[in-house]
Design a protein around this motif. Sequence first.
Motif, PDB file in Angstrom:
ATOM      1  N   THR A  10       0.855  -1.179   0.000  1.00 53.23           N
ATOM      2  CA  THR A  10       0.000   0.000   0.000  1.00 53.23           C
ATOM      3  C   THR A  10       0.892   1.230   0.000  1.00 53.23           C
ATOM      4  O   THR A  10       1.751   1.371   0.873  1.00 53.23           O
ATOM      5  N   ALA A  11       0.692   2.097  -0.966  1.00 51.73           N
ATOM      6  CA  ALA A  11       1.446   3.346  -1.046  1.00 51.73           C
ATOM      7  C   ALA A  11       0.551   4.470  -0.539  1.00 51.73           C
ATOM      8  O   ALA A  11      -0.493   4.749  -1.125  1.00 51.73           O
ATOM      9  N   LEU A  12       0.969   5.079   0.571  1.00 52.09           N
ATOM     10  CA  LEU A  12       0.238   6.209   1.138  1.00 52.09           C
ATOM     11  C   LEU A  12       0.999   7.474   0.775  1.00 52.09           C
ATOM     12  O   LEU A  12       2.081   7.727   1.302  1.00 52.09           O
ATOM     13  N   LEU A  13       0.444   8.236  -0.164  1.00 49.27           N
ATOM     14  CA  LEU A  13       1.068   9.473  -0.615  1.00 49.27           C
ATOM     15  C   LEU A  13       0.489  10.620   0.200  1.00 49.27           C
ATOM     16  O   LEU A  13      -0.730  10.799   0.235  1.00 49.27           O
ATOM     17  N   VAL A  14       1.355  11.377   0.867  1.00 46.09           N
ATOM     18  CA  VAL A  14       0.923  12.443   1.770  1.00 46.09           C
ATOM     19  C   VAL A  14       1.556  13.741   1.313  1.00 46.09           C
ATOM     20  O   VAL A  14       2.783  13.869   1.295  1.00 46.09           O
ATOM     21  N   GLY A  15       0.713  14.721   0.938  1.00 51.11           N
ATOM     22  CA  GLY A  15       1.294  15.955   0.452  1.00 51.11           C
ATOM     23  C   GLY A  15       0.391  17.156   0.539  1.00 51.11           C
ATOM     24  O   GLY A  15      -0.789  17.067   0.874  1.00 51.11           O
ATOM     25  N   GLY A  16       1.010  18.268   0.235  1.00 48.30           N
ATOM     26  CA  GLY A  16       0.328  19.546   0.198  1.00 48.30           C
ATOM     27  C   GLY A  16       1.225  20.568  -0.459  1.00 48.30           C
ATOM     28  O   GLY A  16       2.422  20.337  -0.644  1.00 48.30           O
ATOM     29  N   GLY A  17       0.657  21.687  -0.847  1.00 46.00           N
ATOM     30  CA  GLY A  17       1.445  22.755  -1.470  1.00 46.00           C
ATOM     31  C   GLY A  17       2.133  22.288  -2.735  1.00 46.00           C
ATOM     32  O   GLY A  17       1.599  21.476  -3.489  1.00 46.00           O
ATOM     33  N   VAL A  18       3.366  22.769  -2.953  1.00 43.43           N
ATOM     34  CA  VAL A  18       4.102  22.377  -4.155  1.00 43.43           C
ATOM     35  C   VAL A  18       4.524  20.915  -4.109  1.00 43.43           C
ATOM     36  O   VAL A  18       4.947  20.356  -5.113  1.00 43.43           O
ATOM     37  N   GLY A  19       4.392  20.282  -2.943  1.00 41.14           N
ATOM     38  CA  GLY A  19       4.692  18.860  -2.827  1.00 41.14           C
ATOM     39  C   GLY A  19       3.752  17.972  -3.612  1.00 41.14           C
ATOM     40  O   GLY A  19       4.023  16.787  -3.804  1.00 41.14           O
ATOM     41  N   ILE A  20       2.660  18.523  -4.068  1.00 42.23           N
ATOM     42  CA  ILE A  20       1.699  17.740  -4.839  1.00 42.23           C
ATOM     43  C   ILE A  20       2.285  17.322  -6.192  1.00 42.23           C
ATOM     44  O   ILE A  20       2.008  16.221  -6.679  1.00 42.23           O
ATOM     45  N   ALA A  21       3.108  18.141  -6.795  1.00 40.43           N
ATOM     46  CA  ALA A  21       3.644  17.823  -8.123  1.00 40.43           C
ATOM     47  C   ALA A  21       4.434  16.517  -8.152  1.00 40.43           C
ATOM     48  O   ALA A  21       4.149  15.644  -8.977  1.00 40.43           O
ATOM     49  N   PRO A  22       5.428  16.307  -7.287  1.00 43.15           N
ATOM     50  CA  PRO A  22       6.142  15.026  -7.354  1.00 43.15           C
ATOM     51  C   PRO A  22       5.277  13.836  -6.960  1.00 43.15           C
ATOM     52  O   PRO A  22       5.463  12.736  -7.478  1.00 43.15           O
ATOM     53  N   LEU A  23       4.306  14.046  -6.082  1.00 40.92           N
ATOM     54  CA  LEU A  23       3.420  12.947  -5.700  1.00 40.92           C
ATOM     55  C   LEU A  23       2.452  12.607  -6.827  1.00 40.92           C
ATOM     56  O   LEU A  23       2.120  11.441  -7.038  1.00 40.92           O
ATOM     57  N   HIS A  24       2.012  13.619  -7.573  1.00 41.44           N
ATOM     58  CA  HIS A  24       1.180  13.372  -8.754  1.00 41.44           C
ATOM     59  C   HIS A  24       1.978  12.564  -9.773  1.00 41.44           C
ATOM     60  O   HIS A  24       1.457  11.612 -10.375  1.00 41.44           O
ATOM     61  N   PHE A  25       3.249  12.912  -9.944  1.00 38.61           N
ATOM     62  CA  PHE A  25       4.111  12.167 -10.862  1.00 38.61           C
ATOM     63  C   PHE A  25       4.242  10.715 -10.405  1.00 38.61           C
ATOM     64  O   PHE A  25       4.130   9.786 -11.207  1.00 38.61           O
ATOM     65  N   LEU A  26       4.452  10.508  -9.094  1.00 39.83           N
ATOM     66  CA  LEU A  26       4.554   9.149  -8.559  1.00 39.83           C
ATOM     67  C   LEU A  26       3.264   8.370  -8.805  1.00 39.83           C
ATOM     68  O   LEU A  26       3.305   7.228  -9.270  1.00 39.83           O
ATOM     69  N   ALA A  27       2.127   8.965  -8.513  1.00 39.77           N
ATOM     70  CA  ALA A  27       0.841   8.303  -8.745  1.00 39.77           C
ATOM     71  C   ALA A  27       0.668   7.971 -10.230  1.00 39.77           C
ATOM     72  O   ALA A  27       0.163   6.887 -10.575  1.00 39.77           O
ATOM     73  N   SER A  28       1.116   8.858 -11.106  1.00 38.28           N
ATOM     74  CA  SER A  28       1.026   8.614 -12.556  1.00 38.28           C
ATOM     75  C   SER A  28       1.901   7.443 -12.981  1.00 38.28           C
ATOM     76  O   SER A  28       1.499   6.628 -13.815  1.00 38.28           O
ATOM     77  N   GLU A  29       3.102   7.355 -12.408  1.00 37.79           N
ATOM     78  CA  GLU A  29       4.002   6.251 -12.737  1.00 37.79           C
ATOM     79  C   GLU A  29       3.404   4.905 -12.296  1.00 37.79           C
ATOM     80  O   GLU A  29       3.490   3.915 -13.028  1.00 37.79           O
ATOM     81  N   ILE A  30       2.805   4.884 -11.131  1.00 39.24           N
ATOM     82  CA  ILE A  30       2.177   3.654 -10.654  1.00 39.24           C
ATOM     83  C   ILE A  30       0.978   3.302 -11.537  1.00 39.24           C
ATOM     84  O   ILE A  30       0.778   2.133 -11.898  1.00 39.24           O
ATOM     85  N   ALA A  31       0.201   4.302 -11.918  1.00 42.10           N
ATOM     86  CA  ALA A  31      -0.958   4.066 -12.791  1.00 42.10           C
ATOM     87  C   ALA A  31      -0.514   3.517 -14.153  1.00 42.10           C
ATOM     88  O   ALA A  31      -1.146   2.608 -14.698  1.00 42.10           O
ATOM     89  N   LYS A  32       0.579   4.054 -14.706  1.00 39.42           N
ATOM     90  CA  LYS A  32       1.104   3.546 -15.985  1.00 39.42           C
ATOM     91  C   LYS A  32       1.543   2.094 -15.848  1.00 39.42           C
ATOM     92  O   LYS A  32       1.302   1.274 -16.744  1.00 39.42           O
ATOM     93  N   ALA A  33       2.211   1.779 -14.737  1.00 35.59           N
ATOM     94  CA  ALA A  33       2.655   0.403 -14.504  1.00 35.59           C
ATOM     95  C   ALA A  33       1.454  -0.532 -14.383  1.00 35.59           C
ATOM     96  O   ALA A  33       1.483  -1.661 -14.879  1.00 35.59           O
TER      97      ALA A  33
END
Length: 173
Positions: A10-33
């Motif tokens: 289970t990947a728990l992505l926790v973010g806010g502010g400009v931290g959302i950009a790298p977490l969105h990228f991570l979520a996108s990479e997992i979705a592509k996989a």
Amino acid sequence: TSFDWRGTQTALLVGGGVGIAPLHFLASEIAKARLAGEAVPRVIFAYGARNAQGLAMAQEISAIVDEMLITTEDGSVGGQGFVTGVLPMYLNNETTVFSCGPTPMMAATLRLMRANGLEHGFFSLENQMGCAMGVCMGCVVPTRQGYMRVCCDGPVLAAEILDFDLMTSFSAP
């Protein structure tokens, strides 16, 4: 260093502010996989903002994760309060935390992890980087393993070596 999600249940992505950009990228990479047929973790995205205007890309993120948790400090969207308030119910031995955002939020996330017996996770630090080559030493942070340069040794550091208390008491020479 980047986020290492492979082998995570289970990947728990926790973010806010400009931290959302790298977490969105991570979520996108997992979705592509996932679309490519790879074994991927369940993705829970905990997104915190001051108010509704501070929520960037929330709809896009919601479309690619398994569960979306939104909190706003003023309660205008989602739960009212800090994003760390929703984390305890998700912190267990199957969870790996990935976090990026304001330092106080990441420090509170790490404290909650440790209070729940978790050490494994990854935090992307947002330090100012003067040269981005490790020469100027402007992005140095103290860790449990000594000083590290965010630009060269990070920006993603393992939770096991982080100590935000050391960072907040640190002042560069």
